[in-house]
Design a protein around this motif. Structure first.
Motif, PDB file in Angstrom:
ATOM      1  N   ALA A  96       0.826  -1.212   0.000  1.00 42.59           N
ATOM      2  CA  ALA A  96       0.000   0.000   0.000  1.00 42.59           C
ATOM      3  C   ALA A  96       0.860   1.262   0.000  1.00 42.59           C
ATOM      4  CB  ALA A  96      -0.930   0.009   1.213  1.00 42.59           C
ATOM      5  N   VAL A  97       2.068   1.159   0.534  1.00 39.68           N
ATOM      6  CA  VAL A  97       2.991   2.297   0.562  1.00 39.68           C
ATOM      7  C   VAL A  97       4.096   2.061  -0.462  1.00 39.68           C
ATOM      8  CG1 VAL A  97       4.678   3.595   1.933  1.00 39.68           C
ATOM      9  CG2 VAL A  97       2.516   2.864   2.961  1.00 39.68           C
ATOM     10  N   ILE A  98       4.208   2.986  -1.390  1.00 36.54           N
ATOM     11  CA  ILE A  98       5.258   2.937  -2.401  1.00 36.54           C
ATOM     12  C   ILE A  98       6.416   3.803  -1.932  1.00 36.54           C
ATOM     13  CG2 ILE A  98       5.830   3.389  -4.817  1.00 36.54           C
ATOM     14  CD1 ILE A  98       3.680   1.222  -4.403  1.00 36.54           C
ATOM     15  N   GLY A  99       7.629   3.305  -2.064  1.00 36.72           N
ATOM     16  CA  GLY A  99       8.793   4.088  -1.665  1.00 36.72           C
ATOM     17  C   GLY A  99       9.981   3.764  -2.530  1.00 36.72           C
ATOM     18  N   GLY A 100      10.856   4.736  -2.686  1.00 34.46           N
ATOM     19  CA  GLY A 100      12.052   4.502  -3.474  1.00 34.46           C
ATOM     20  C   GLY A 100      12.801   5.788  -3.737  1.00 34.46           C
ATOM     21  N   ASN A 127      -3.996  -3.302  -1.213  1.00 31.32           N
ATOM     22  CA  ASN A 127      -4.909  -3.186  -0.069  1.00 31.32           C
ATOM     23  C   ASN A 127      -5.703  -1.882  -0.112  1.00 31.32           C
ATOM     24  OD1 ASN A 127      -6.036  -4.358   2.255  1.00 31.32           O
ATOM     25  ND2 ASN A 127      -4.721  -3.150   3.600  1.00 31.32           N
ATOM     26  N   PHE A 128      -6.100  -1.484  -1.315  1.00 29.69           N
ATOM     27  CA  PHE A 128      -6.926  -0.287  -1.513  1.00 29.69           C
ATOM     28  C   PHE A 128      -6.290   0.973  -0.932  1.00 29.69           C
ATOM     29  CE2 PHE A 128      -9.594  -4.019  -1.609  1.00 29.69           C
ATOM     30  CZ  PHE A 128     -10.433  -3.813  -2.694  1.00 29.69           C
ATOM     31  N   GLY A 129      -4.957   0.972  -0.855  1.00 29.66           N
ATOM     32  CA  GLY A 129      -4.252   2.151  -0.350  1.00 29.66           C
ATOM     33  C   GLY A 129      -4.252   2.296   1.157  1.00 29.66           C
ATOM     34  N   MET A 130      -4.718   1.277   1.868  1.00 33.07           N
ATOM     35  CA  MET A 130      -4.761   1.341   3.335  1.00 33.07           C
ATOM     36  C   MET A 130      -3.531   0.641   3.901  1.00 33.07           C
ATOM     37  SD  MET A 130      -8.816   0.735   4.166  1.00 33.07           S
ATOM     38  CE  MET A 130      -8.863  -0.887   3.377  1.00 33.07           C
ATOM     39  N   ASP A 158      -2.817   9.361  -1.254  1.00 29.60           N
ATOM     40  CA  ASP A 158      -4.136   8.961  -1.748  1.00 29.60           C
ATOM     41  C   ASP A 158      -4.598   7.752  -0.955  1.00 29.60           C
ATOM     42  OD1 ASP A 158      -6.455   8.698  -3.188  1.00 29.60           O
ATOM     43  OD2 ASP A 158      -5.517   7.835  -4.964  1.00 29.60           O
ATOM     44  N   THR A 159      -5.212   7.999   0.188  1.00 31.42           N
ATOM     45  CA  THR A 159      -5.641   6.908   1.059  1.00 31.42           C
ATOM     46  C   THR A 159      -6.874   7.322   1.851  1.00 31.42           C
ATOM     47  OG1 THR A 159      -4.979   5.478   2.914  1.00 31.42           O
ATOM     48  CG2 THR A 159      -4.063   7.699   2.894  1.00 31.42           C
ATOM     49  N   SER A 160      -7.776   6.381   2.044  1.00 30.98           N
ATOM     50  CA  SER A 160      -8.937   6.658   2.881  1.00 30.98           C
ATOM     51  C   SER A 160      -8.576   6.597   4.355  1.00 30.98           C
ATOM     52  CB  SER A 160     -10.048   5.644   2.586  1.00 30.98           C
ATOM     53  OG  SER A 160      -9.576   4.321   2.808  1.00 30.98           O
ATOM     54  N   GLY A 161      -7.382   6.078   4.656  1.00 32.85           N
ATOM     55  CA  GLY A 161      -6.908   5.969   6.031  1.00 32.85           C
ATOM     56  C   GLY A 161      -6.073   4.724   6.216  1.00 32.85           C
ATOM     57  N   ALA A 162      -5.505   4.586   7.380  1.00 35.34           N
ATOM     58  CA  ALA A 162      -4.711   3.396   7.685  1.00 35.34           C
ATOM     59  C   ALA A 162      -5.616   2.171   7.778  1.00 35.34           C
ATOM     60  CB  ALA A 162      -3.969   3.600   9.000  1.00 35.34           C
ATOM     61  N   PHE A 191      10.869  18.829   1.979  1.00 33.02           N
ATOM     62  CA  PHE A 191       9.824  17.808   1.916  1.00 33.02           C
ATOM     63  C   PHE A 191       8.572  18.469   1.332  1.00 33.02           C
ATOM     64  CE2 PHE A 191       7.433  14.505   4.827  1.00 33.02           C
ATOM     65  CZ  PHE A 191       6.797  13.991   3.706  1.00 33.02           C
ATOM     66  N   VAL A 192       8.122  17.948   0.187  1.00 35.16           N
ATOM     67  CA  VAL A 192       6.912  18.456  -0.462  1.00 35.16           C
ATOM     68  C   VAL A 192       5.923  17.305  -0.600  1.00 35.16           C
ATOM     69  CG1 VAL A 192       5.908  19.522  -2.527  1.00 35.16           C
ATOM     70  CG2 VAL A 192       8.187  20.222  -1.723  1.00 35.16           C
ATOM     71  N   ALA A 193       4.728  17.475  -0.035  1.00 39.69           N
ATOM     72  CA  ALA A 193       3.677  16.450  -0.110  1.00 39.69           C
ATOM     73  C   ALA A 193       2.554  16.949  -1.003  1.00 39.69           C
ATOM     74  CB  ALA A 193       3.139  16.140   1.283  1.00 39.69           C
ATOM     75  N   THR A 194       1.952  16.028  -1.767  1.00 45.91           N
ATOM     76  CA  THR A 194       0.828  16.372  -2.646  1.00 45.91           C
ATOM     77  C   THR A 194      -0.323  15.421  -2.377  1.00 45.91           C
ATOM     78  OG1 THR A 194       2.423  17.046  -4.353  1.00 45.91           O
ATOM     79  CG2 THR A 194       0.121  16.796  -5.023  1.00 45.91           C
ATOM     80  N   ILE A 195      -1.486  15.988  -2.040  1.00 43.31           N
ATOM     81  CA  ILE A 195      -2.699  15.189  -1.866  1.00 43.31           C
ATOM     82  C   ILE A 195      -3.316  15.027  -3.247  1.00 43.31           C
ATOM     83  CG2 ILE A 195      -4.845  14.903  -0.584  1.00 43.31           C
ATOM     84  CD1 ILE A 195      -2.350  15.313   1.185  1.00 43.31           C
ATOM     85  N   ILE A 196      -3.254  13.815  -3.801  1.00 43.29           N
ATOM     86  CA  ILE A 196      -3.680  13.600  -5.184  1.00 43.29           C
ATOM     87  C   ILE A 196      -5.096  13.034  -5.298  1.00 43.29           C
ATOM     88  CG2 ILE A 196      -1.332  13.343  -6.054  1.00 43.29           C
ATOM     89  CD1 ILE A 196      -1.727  10.293  -5.959  1.00 43.29           C
ATOM     90  N   GLY A 197      -5.633  12.528  -4.200  1.00 44.41           N
ATOM     91  CA  GLY A 197      -6.987  11.960  -4.207  1.00 44.41           C
ATOM     92  C   GLY A 197      -7.605  12.146  -2.843  1.00 44.41           C
ATOM     93  N   GLU A 198      -7.624  11.071  -2.051  1.00 45.17           N
ATOM     94  CA  GLU A 198      -8.100  11.158  -0.675  1.00 45.17           C
ATOM     95  C   GLU A 198      -6.924  11.329   0.278  1.00 45.17           C
ATOM     96  OE1 GLU A 198     -11.666   8.729   0.806  1.00 45.17           O
ATOM     97  OE2 GLU A 198     -10.751   7.422  -0.678  1.00 45.17           O
ATOM     98  N   GLY A 199      -7.099  12.210   1.247  1.00 43.17           N
ATOM     99  CA  GLY A 199      -6.143  12.308   2.341  1.00 43.17           C
ATOM    100  C   GLY A 199      -6.913  12.017   3.614  1.00 43.17           C
ATOM    101  N   GLY A 200      -6.866  10.787   4.067  1.00 42.90           N
ATOM    102  CA  GLY A 200      -7.715  10.372   5.174  1.00 42.90           C
ATOM    103  C   GLY A 200      -6.961  10.130   6.467  1.00 42.90           C
ATOM    104  N   SER A 201      -7.283  10.884   7.511  1.00 39.03           N
ATOM    105  CA  SER A 201      -6.877  10.624   8.879  1.00 39.03           C
ATOM    106  C   SER A 201      -5.346  10.596   9.044  1.00 39.03           C
ATOM    107  CB  SER A 201      -7.506   9.315   9.350  1.00 39.03           C
ATOM    108  OG  SER A 201      -7.387   9.154  10.742  1.00 39.03           O
TER     109      SER A 201
END
Length: 318
Positions: A96-100, A127-130, A158-162, A191-201
């Motif tokens: 669910a978490v992409i890193g690199g 896992n649906f981004g969770m 882009d996650t509905s939450g953990a 550090f630059v963050a971008t909310i691309i869809g859902e930003g949940g909790s």
């Protein structure tokens, strides 16, 4: 086949007529170009009028659109020499978490994001981004690696939450999220963050404790989903539209409350209608946010970031 949301049904009907007439022209040689042009203009005007007055609940639906660009789409379009990194060095790898690491406009960067997937197979895989605790521990590992090697951090949220499962709680979900937030706030690099869809909790803020938080025009960012809020307050998930209004989860609301730094305009009809234009706009916005941070030293970045988050809410007008 294009997916239309409930409130887009009138648009779907017009665009369906355009496609039908276009096929008639191609197949039978009948010249209906004027009618096709008229209907196409009408559909575009209706699309513009509809998206100019979206309610918070409708924006939540757009933010969850299945055709919307996902984290891996942004990485493929914006990051070169991409090398994914897996695992938290403790338990497992969380898909669910992409890193690199890779390069953004020629500069070495560390990249994080939550990936929802595009179809049934990839949604289940990710896992649906969770994310689970190991996902947030992976994020922390990569943020710390970025600090050691002086690489700016870019994240795509882009996650509905953990993930709310029992096993996640048993493995220390809350602690893992807190440590990921701590790593973001302590990173000695831009550090630059971008909310691309859902930003949940907390599942979102774990990857968004950044110097600059950007947000796409039709994305949402809140402490809880509208459905979850409605279930708690009214014991009725059908009250989600009311909850969405109260949560102030749209980019416009959050910019006014100074909880995000910039809103990225989406193509007409949403990011799902034009991936290429969306990626270009996001890339330009990230660079505009990142470039002024590059000359700053680690101590200055951390002090400014700390003050930024302490300041949230002090002067906001609800």
């Amino acid at each position: 086949m294009r997916h239309f949301l409930d409130f887009e049904k009138p648009i779907a009907e017009l665009e369906g007529k355009v496609e039908e007439l276009s096929r008639t022209t191609d197949a039978g040689g009948i010249d209906v170009a004027d009618e096709v042009s008229r209907l196409r203009d009408k559909a575009e005007k209706l699309l513009a009028a509809t998206y100019a007055k979206l309610t918070p609940w409708q924006k939540a639906q757009v933010a969850r659109h299945p055709d919307r660009p996902k984290c891996l789409d942004y990485i493929a379009g914006l990051i070169t020499e991409w090398t994914p990194l897996a695992g938290d060095r403790a338990f497992a790898d969380d898909a669910a978490v992409i890193g690199g690491v890779g390069r953004f406009r020629g500069r070495a960067v560390a990249v994080l994001g939550t990936e929802k997937g595009h179809d049934t197979e990839t949604r289940v895989k990710h896992n649906f981004g969770m994310a689970k605790p190991e996902g947030y521990r992976k994020a922390r590992r990569i943020m710390e690696l970025a600090g050691r090697f002086g690489m700016p951090i870019l994240s795509f949220v882009d996650t509905s939450g953990a993930f709310p499962g029992i096993e996640a709680e048993a493995r220390g979900q809350a602690e893992a999220i807190a440590r990921s937030i701590e790593a973001g706030l302590s990173a000695p690099v831009p550090f630059v963050a971008t909310i691309i869809g859902e930003g949940g909790s907390g599942g979102a803020i774990a990857l968004a404790a950044a110097d600059r938080v950007l947000m796409l025009e039709h994305a949402i960012y809140s402490v809880i989903s509208p459905e979850g809020c409605a279930s708690i307050l009214w014991r009725d998930a059908a009250q989600a539209p009311t909850a969405a209004e109260a949560l102030k989860l749209t980019a416009e609301d959050l910019k006014r409350l100074a909880l995000i730094d910039a809103v990225i305009a989406e193509p007409l009809g949403g990011a799902h209608r034009d991936h290429a234009a969306t990626l270009e706009r996001v890339g330009d916005s990230i660079w505009a946010a990142l470039e002024p941070l590059l000359p700053l030293d680690g101590a200055t970045l951390k002090a400014r970031r700390r003050e930024k988050f302490l300041e949230m809410g002090r002067n906001a007008v609800v």
